[in-house]
Write a protein that holds these residues in place. Sequence first.
Motif, short mmCIF file in Angstrom:
data_model
loop_
_atom_site.label_atom_id
_atom_site.label_comp_id
_atom_site.label_asym_id
_atom_site.label_seq_id
_atom_site.Cartn_x
_atom_site.Cartn_y
_atom_site.Cartn_z
N LEU A 119 0.79 -1.24 0.00
CA LEU A 119 0.00 0.00 0.00
C LEU A 119 0.82 1.29 0.00
O LEU A 119 0.36 2.31 -0.51
CB LEU A 119 -0.93 0.00 1.21
CG LEU A 119 -2.30 -0.64 1.00
CD1 LEU A 119 -3.06 -0.71 2.32
CD2 LEU A 119 -3.10 0.17 -0.02
N THR A 120 2.02 1.24 0.56
CA THR A 120 2.81 2.47 0.61
C THR A 120 3.16 2.98 -0.79
O THR A 120 3.52 4.14 -0.95
CB THR A 120 4.12 2.26 1.40
OG1 THR A 120 4.75 1.07 0.90
CG2 THR A 120 3.86 2.12 2.89
N LEU A 142 -15.46 6.29 -0.37
CA LEU A 142 -14.94 4.98 0.04
C LEU A 142 -13.43 4.91 -0.09
O LEU A 142 -12.74 4.35 0.75
CB LEU A 142 -15.60 3.86 -0.80
CG LEU A 142 -17.09 3.66 -0.53
CD1 LEU A 142 -17.69 2.66 -1.52
CD2 LEU A 142 -17.31 3.16 0.90
N LEU A 143 -12.90 5.51 -1.15
CA LEU A 143 -11.45 5.50 -1.35
C LEU A 143 -10.75 6.29 -0.24
O LEU A 143 -9.77 5.82 0.35
CB LEU A 143 -11.09 6.07 -2.73
CG LEU A 143 -9.60 6.23 -3.00
CD1 LEU A 143 -8.84 4.92 -2.84
CD2 LEU A 143 -9.36 6.80 -4.41
N LYS A 144 -11.27 7.48 0.05
CA LYS A 144 -10.62 8.31 1.08
C LYS A 144 -10.65 7.61 2.44
O LYS A 144 -9.67 7.63 3.18
CB LYS A 144 -11.31 9.68 1.18
CG LYS A 144 -10.87 10.62 0.06
CD LYS A 144 -11.62 11.94 0.13
CE LYS A 144 -11.40 12.76 -1.14
NZ LYS A 144 -12.39 13.84 -1.30
N ARG A 145 -11.79 6.98 2.73
CA ARG A 145 -11.91 6.28 4.01
C ARG A 145 -10.87 5.15 4.09
O ARG A 145 -10.22 4.94 5.11
CB ARG A 145 -13.32 5.71 4.16
CG ARG A 145 -13.61 5.19 5.56
CD ARG A 145 -14.87 4.39 5.62
NE ARG A 145 -16.05 5.18 5.26
CZ ARG A 145 -17.22 4.67 4.90
NH1 ARG A 145 -17.36 3.36 4.82
NH2 ARG A 145 -18.23 5.45 4.61
N PHE A 146 -10.71 4.43 2.97
CA PHE A 146 -9.75 3.33 2.92
C PHE A 146 -8.32 3.84 3.10
O PHE A 146 -7.54 3.29 3.89
CB PHE A 146 -9.89 2.60 1.58
CG PHE A 146 -8.91 1.47 1.38
CD1 PHE A 146 -9.18 0.20 1.87
CD2 PHE A 146 -7.72 1.67 0.67
CE1 PHE A 146 -8.28 -0.84 1.68
CE2 PHE A 146 -6.82 0.64 0.48
CZ PHE A 146 -7.10 -0.62 0.98
N ASP A 183 -3.57 4.91 6.59
CA ASP A 183 -2.58 5.94 6.81
C ASP A 183 -1.77 6.28 5.56
O ASP A 183 -0.57 6.49 5.63
CB ASP A 183 -1.63 5.49 7.93
CG ASP A 183 -1.37 6.62 8.91
OD1 ASP A 183 -1.98 7.69 8.73
OD2 ASP A 183 -0.54 6.44 9.82
N ILE A 184 -2.46 6.28 4.42
CA ILE A 184 -1.79 6.61 3.15
C ILE A 184 -2.24 8.00 2.71
O ILE A 184 -3.44 8.28 2.66
CB ILE A 184 -2.15 5.59 2.04
CG1 ILE A 184 -1.80 4.17 2.45
CG2 ILE A 184 -1.49 5.98 0.72
CD1 ILE A 184 -0.32 3.87 2.53
N ASP A 185 -1.30 8.83 2.38
CA ASP A 185 -1.61 10.17 1.92
C ASP A 185 -1.51 10.19 0.40
O ASP A 185 -0.41 10.19 -0.16
CB ASP A 185 -0.62 11.16 2.56
CG ASP A 185 -1.11 12.60 2.41
OD1 ASP A 185 -2.30 12.79 2.08
OD2 ASP A 185 -0.29 13.51 2.61
N ALA A 186 -2.66 10.17 -0.27
CA ALA A 186 -2.66 10.18 -1.74
C ALA A 186 -3.69 11.19 -2.21
O ALA A 186 -4.58 11.60 -1.47
CB ALA A 186 -3.00 8.79 -2.27
N GLU A 187 -3.56 11.58 -3.48
CA GLU A 187 -4.49 12.56 -4.04
C GLU A 187 -5.65 11.83 -4.72
O GLU A 187 -5.43 10.98 -5.59
CB GLU A 187 -3.75 13.44 -5.05
CG GLU A 187 -4.56 14.61 -5.54
CD GLU A 187 -3.83 15.39 -6.65
OE1 GLU A 187 -4.51 15.99 -7.48
OE2 GLU A 187 -2.58 15.36 -6.67
N VAL A 188 -6.87 12.13 -4.31
CA VAL A 188 -8.04 11.47 -4.91
C VAL A 188 -8.65 12.37 -5.97
O VAL A 188 -9.03 13.51 -5.69
CB VAL A 188 -9.08 11.12 -3.81
CG1 VAL A 188 -10.35 10.57 -4.45
CG2 VAL A 188 -8.49 10.13 -2.83
N HIS A 189 -8.72 11.84 -7.19
CA HIS A 189 -9.25 12.61 -8.30
C HIS A 189 -10.59 11.99 -8.70
O HIS A 189 -10.64 10.86 -9.18
CB HIS A 189 -8.25 12.56 -9.45
CG HIS A 189 -8.57 13.47 -10.57
ND1 HIS A 189 -8.36 14.83 -10.53
CD2 HIS A 189 -9.13 13.22 -11.78
CE1 HIS A 189 -8.76 15.38 -11.66
NE2 HIS A 189 -9.23 14.43 -12.44
#
Length: 288
Positions: free
Chosen positions: A110-111, A125-129, A134-140
């Motif tokens: 996941l990292t 759902l993606l942001k909650r996951f 504990d992953i900081d990613a940009e959701v588009h």
Amino acid sequence: MTHDQPLKIAIQKSGRLSDDSRQLLRECGISVQNGKHALIARAHNFPLEVLYLRDDDIPQYVADGTADVGIVGQNVVAEAACKVEELRPLGFGSCRLSLAVPKAVAYDGLTWFEGRKIATSYPRLLKRFLQAHDIDAEVHTISGSVEIAPNIGLADAIADLVSSGTTLFSNGLKEVEVIMYSEATLVANPYLSKGKQALLDKLLFRIDAVQRAARSKYVVLNAPNDRIEAISRILPGMKSPTVVPLAEAGWSALHSVINEDEFWEVIDELKAVGAQGILVVPIEKMIR
Ligand code: ATP
Ligand code: ZN
């Protein structure tokens, strides 16, 4: 009690859930016009009105009472976060919301997603996951054709619905993580009137009978009388089997209902203790 108000059920107008939703109503003995043209249809033989909608709108319509109940994917219910009650998983429309990355990526956990851009139609759902891991990613967020996003440079990865995986594969992607498993579910407004609740209970009674039948098989087999007891012990039926004498002296037919999954496990045992001419027959409805 009189039911002056029909129960209003929202189902998908056209798409992956519409045929199975219509078929479920049919199997419940409810006949409705197909909704190819009309937006609303009244059932002929049950106080039911069918609203044909886009699946994404169904949780909201049920939550605000425009419809009383609805058939929609658990994925859509979870993403919408509306106040509806999930009553029954319905056994069709199975899929999963998954993270997928380009095939060439050497994915190592996941990292990998840290700091990456992920395209999806399921931002909540993606942001909650991501948050839970504990992953900081940009959701588009995009509304359709998510699977082409990496190819056109819009994102590094996607979170999208998968069933067989062929769509991912043909877009040069591979599935690496499952966010949620989903199937179609019956949802209901939590504040139904007494009359509507009574109609819903009637519908649920029929749905349960149909679902139970789908999981069960009627089994008929022949056996010498001295084997009946051994066979009865093996048959995991609802009750003890029905035993009917055959014309041939010393032989009987045993009738029972068993779970289809269990059937394959017990078939060899049945034969080993003397069962012959085993017939397995589908069941249409099963009332307890
Ligand atoms: P609508 O026009 O009603 O908005 P849609 O294009 O959003 O339709 P469909 O692709 O018909 O929706 O999918 C409806 C539901 O079917 C999904 O929400 C999901 O629960 C389920 N489903 C099962 N398998 C898949 C799959 N492989 N891809 C997408 N959805 C799937
Ligand atoms: Zn949709």
